[in-house]
Write a protein that holds these residues in place. Structure first.
Motif, PDB file in Angstrom:
ATOM      1  N   HIS A  44       0.828  -1.203   0.000  1.00 11.74           N
ATOM      2  CA  HIS A  44       0.000   0.000   0.000  1.00 11.74           C
ATOM      3  C   HIS A  44       0.870   1.263   0.000  1.00 11.74           C
ATOM      4  O   HIS A  44       0.590   2.215  -0.730  1.00 11.74           O
ATOM      5  CB  HIS A  44      -0.934  -0.009   1.216  1.00 11.74           C
ATOM      6  CG  HIS A  44      -1.965   1.054   1.169  1.00 11.74           C
ATOM      7  ND1 HIS A  44      -1.734   2.321   1.664  1.00 11.74           N
ATOM      8  CD2 HIS A  44      -3.227   1.057   0.673  1.00 11.74           C
ATOM      9  CE1 HIS A  44      -2.814   3.054   1.479  1.00 11.74           C
ATOM     10  NE2 HIS A  44      -3.736   2.319   0.882  1.00 11.74           N
ATOM     11  N   TRP A  48       0.915   4.142  -2.779  1.00  4.12           N
ATOM     12  CA  TRP A  48       0.553   5.506  -2.388  1.00  4.12           C
ATOM     13  C   TRP A  48       1.648   6.492  -2.795  1.00  4.12           C
ATOM     14  O   TRP A  48       1.391   7.571  -3.318  1.00  4.12           O
ATOM     15  CB  TRP A  48       0.302   5.551  -0.894  1.00  4.12           C
ATOM     16  CG  TRP A  48      -0.290   6.831  -0.384  1.00  4.12           C
ATOM     17  CD1 TRP A  48      -0.729   7.897  -1.127  1.00  4.12           C
ATOM     18  CD2 TRP A  48      -0.499   7.184   0.970  1.00  4.12           C
ATOM     19  NE1 TRP A  48      -1.213   8.881  -0.297  1.00  4.12           N
ATOM     20  CE2 TRP A  48      -1.076   8.462   1.003  1.00  4.12           C
ATOM     21  CE3 TRP A  48      -0.259   6.528   2.170  1.00  4.12           C
ATOM     22  CZ2 TRP A  48      -1.413   9.110   2.181  1.00  4.12           C
ATOM     23  CZ3 TRP A  48      -0.603   7.176   3.348  1.00  4.12           C
ATOM     24  CH2 TRP A  48      -1.169   8.455   3.342  1.00  4.12           C
ATOM     25  N   GLN A  49       2.895   6.093  -2.577  1.00  6.23           N
ATOM     26  CA  GLN A  49       4.005   6.966  -2.960  1.00  6.23           C
ATOM     27  C   GLN A  49       4.041   7.190  -4.470  1.00  6.23           C
ATOM     28  O   GLN A  49       4.352   8.290  -4.925  1.00  6.23           O
ATOM     29  CB  GLN A  49       5.335   6.371  -2.502  1.00  6.23           C
ATOM     30  CG  GLN A  49       5.525   6.447  -1.011  1.00  6.23           C
ATOM     31  CD  GLN A  49       6.780   5.734  -0.569  1.00  6.23           C
ATOM     32  OE1 GLN A  49       7.159   4.698  -1.123  1.00  6.23           O
ATOM     33  NE2 GLN A  49       7.435   6.270   0.450  1.00  6.23           N
ATOM     34  N   THR A  51       1.434   6.908  -6.622  1.00  3.49           N
ATOM     35  CA  THR A  51       0.233   7.538  -7.185  1.00  3.49           C
ATOM     36  C   THR A  51      -0.116   8.852  -6.503  1.00  3.49           C
ATOM     37  O   THR A  51      -0.781   9.695  -7.109  1.00  3.49           O
ATOM     38  CB  THR A  51      -0.996   6.615  -7.068  1.00  3.49           C
ATOM     39  OG1 THR A  51      -1.297   6.397  -5.683  1.00  3.49           O
ATOM     40  CG2 THR A  51      -0.773   5.290  -7.786  1.00  3.49           C
ATOM     41  N   SER A  53      -2.191   9.139  -4.084  1.00  4.14           N
ATOM     42  CA  SER A  53      -3.586   9.097  -3.670  1.00  4.14           C
ATOM     43  C   SER A  53      -3.852   7.854  -2.835  1.00  4.14           C
ATOM     44  O   SER A  53      -3.552   6.733  -3.264  1.00  4.14           O
ATOM     45  CB  SER A  53      -4.490   9.078  -4.907  1.00  4.14           C
ATOM     46  OG  SER A  53      -5.801   8.676  -4.581  1.00  4.14           O
ATOM     47  N   ARG A  54      -4.426   8.074  -1.675  1.00  2.64           N
ATOM     48  CA  ARG A  54      -4.758   6.943  -0.807  1.00  2.64           C
ATOM     49  C   ARG A  54      -5.794   6.039  -1.482  1.00  2.64           C
ATOM     50  O   ARG A  54      -5.701   4.813  -1.408  1.00  2.64           O
ATOM     51  CB  ARG A  54      -5.277   7.459   0.529  1.00  2.64           C
ATOM     52  CG  ARG A  54      -5.580   6.344   1.508  1.00  2.64           C
ATOM     53  CD  ARG A  54      -5.961   6.874   2.861  1.00  2.64           C
ATOM     54  NE  ARG A  54      -4.786   7.506   3.432  1.00  2.64           N
ATOM     55  CZ  ARG A  54      -4.833   8.512   4.279  1.00  2.64           C
ATOM     56  NH1 ARG A  54      -5.956   8.992   4.690  1.00  2.64           N
ATOM     57  NH2 ARG A  54      -3.720   9.041   4.752  1.00  2.64           N
ATOM     58  N   ALA A  57      -4.145   4.003  -4.113  1.00  2.00           N
ATOM     59  CA  ALA A  57      -3.298   3.005  -3.456  1.00  2.00           C
ATOM     60  C   ALA A  57      -4.140   1.851  -2.916  1.00  2.00           C
ATOM     61  O   ALA A  57      -3.727   0.689  -2.997  1.00  2.00           O
ATOM     62  CB  ALA A  57      -2.488   3.652  -2.334  1.00  2.00           C
ATOM     63  N   ASP A  58      -5.314   2.169  -2.374  1.00  2.00           N
ATOM     64  CA  ASP A  58      -6.225   1.117  -1.894  1.00  2.00           C
ATOM     65  C   ASP A  58      -6.578   0.160  -3.035  1.00  2.00           C
ATOM     66  O   ASP A  58      -6.525  -1.059  -2.875  1.00  2.00           O
ATOM     67  CB  ASP A  58      -7.513   1.718  -1.334  1.00  2.00           C
ATOM     68  CG  ASP A  58      -7.316   2.478  -0.034  1.00  2.00           C
ATOM     69  OD1 ASP A  58      -6.263   2.319   0.620  1.00  2.00           O
ATOM     70  OD2 ASP A  58      -8.238   3.245   0.319  1.00  2.00           O
ATOM     71  N   CYS A  93       1.244  -0.137 -10.613  1.00  2.00           N
ATOM     72  CA  CYS A  93       1.089   1.328 -10.632  1.00  2.00           C
ATOM     73  C   CYS A  93       1.298   1.882 -12.039  1.00  2.00           C
ATOM     74  O   CYS A  93       0.574   2.778 -12.477  1.00  2.00           O
ATOM     75  CB  CYS A  93       2.067   1.989  -9.667  1.00  2.00           C
ATOM     76  SG  CYS A  93       1.657   1.714  -7.928  1.00  2.00           S
ATOM     77  N   ASP A 124      -6.809  13.320   2.128  1.00  2.00           N
ATOM     78  CA  ASP A 124      -6.221  12.972   0.841  1.00  2.00           C
ATOM     79  C   ASP A 124      -5.601  14.194   0.183  1.00  2.00           C
ATOM     80  O   ASP A 124      -4.520  14.117  -0.391  1.00  2.00           O
ATOM     81  CB  ASP A 124      -7.261  12.359  -0.104  1.00  2.00           C
ATOM     82  CG  ASP A 124      -7.442  10.878   0.117  1.00  2.00           C
ATOM     83  OD1 ASP A 124      -6.567  10.253   0.739  1.00  2.00           O
ATOM     84  OD2 ASP A 124      -8.456  10.334  -0.341  1.00  2.00           O
ATOM     85  N   ASP A 127      -2.396  15.046   2.152  1.00  4.82           N
ATOM     86  CA  ASP A 127      -1.377  14.029   1.896  1.00  4.82           C
ATOM     87  C   ASP A 127      -0.854  14.125   0.464  1.00  4.82           C
ATOM     88  O   ASP A 127       0.350  14.009   0.229  1.00  4.82           O
ATOM     89  CB  ASP A 127      -1.944  12.631   2.141  1.00  4.82           C
ATOM     90  CG  ASP A 127      -2.259  12.382   3.608  1.00  4.82           C
ATOM     91  OD1 ASP A 127      -1.745  13.126   4.476  1.00  4.82           O
ATOM     92  OD2 ASP A 127      -3.047  11.455   3.876  1.00  4.82           O
TER      93      ASP A 127
END
Length: 187
Positions: A44, A48-49, A51, A53-54, A57-58, A93, A124, A127
């Motif tokens: 995850h 996340w790094q 993209t 976006s949390r 990433a989910d 990704c 979001d 972040d």
């Protein structure tokens, strides 16, 4: 146990997950589940790094977990498990970005406008700004190297394997990242 399972199980390369890997490769569902539990945060976090976006990433993490069910039997221990895993996440990704670009986010914006989906929440947005501020100005090749080396703590050799470039290329890219960020701080 197969010869490959025996190699993995004996801890070649000092992999702390070697026994779990050997069992998972042999089809042990409990061992596979434990591997996922141990490495989900890495999956995850890397998604996340890459993209920013949390929510993305989910989705990617879920896809990777499903993909691992099919791919774990093909793990041969030629690389550390974490390097192999990071390459799967990295490729997921990359595929996600390609799909996203091809559709240009039109459907997402339309869904928010039509009230079918929520707009990103404050976390979001915060972040994403925080992550993007550190890496957005980098060229994709530099960003990918920085995320794998600094973000995922991979060696230059492991990042090179994932990126399909020479280890010296990763070292040079990381040097350039440091130089670019230092120059930006000085201005």
């Amino acid at each position: 146990m197969s010869e490959i399972g025996t190699q993995i199980g004996t801890g070649i390369g000092g992999d702390p997950d070697s026994k779990l890997l050997a069992a998972a490769v042999a089809g042990d569902r409990d061992a596979f589940g434990e591997l996922l539990r141990r490495h989900y945060d890495r999956i995850h976090g890397l998604a996340w790094q890459l993209t920013g976006s949390r929510a993305d990433a989910d989705d990617i993490a879920q896809d990777v977990c499903c993909t691992l069910v099919e791919k774990i039997g093909g793990f041969r221990g030629e690389a550390k498990f974490t390097t192999w895993l990071c390459s799967i996440v990295f490729n997921a990704c990359r595929d996600f970005r390609r799909r996203r670009r091809s559709f240009s986010g039109f459907a997402e914006r339309l869904a928010v406008l039509a009230g079918l989906a929520r707009a990103p929440d404050g976390r979001d947005l915060y972040d994403a700004v925080w992550i993007k501020s550190a890496i957005a100005r980098l060229k994709p090749a530099y960003r990918d190297a920085a995320v794998l080396v600094a973000g995922q703590q991979l060696t230059h050799a492991e990042a090179a394997e994932i990126l399909g470039v020479a280890e010296a290329t990763v070292s040079w890219r990381m040097h350039e990242v440091r130089r670019l960020l230092a120059a930006e701080q000085g201005s």
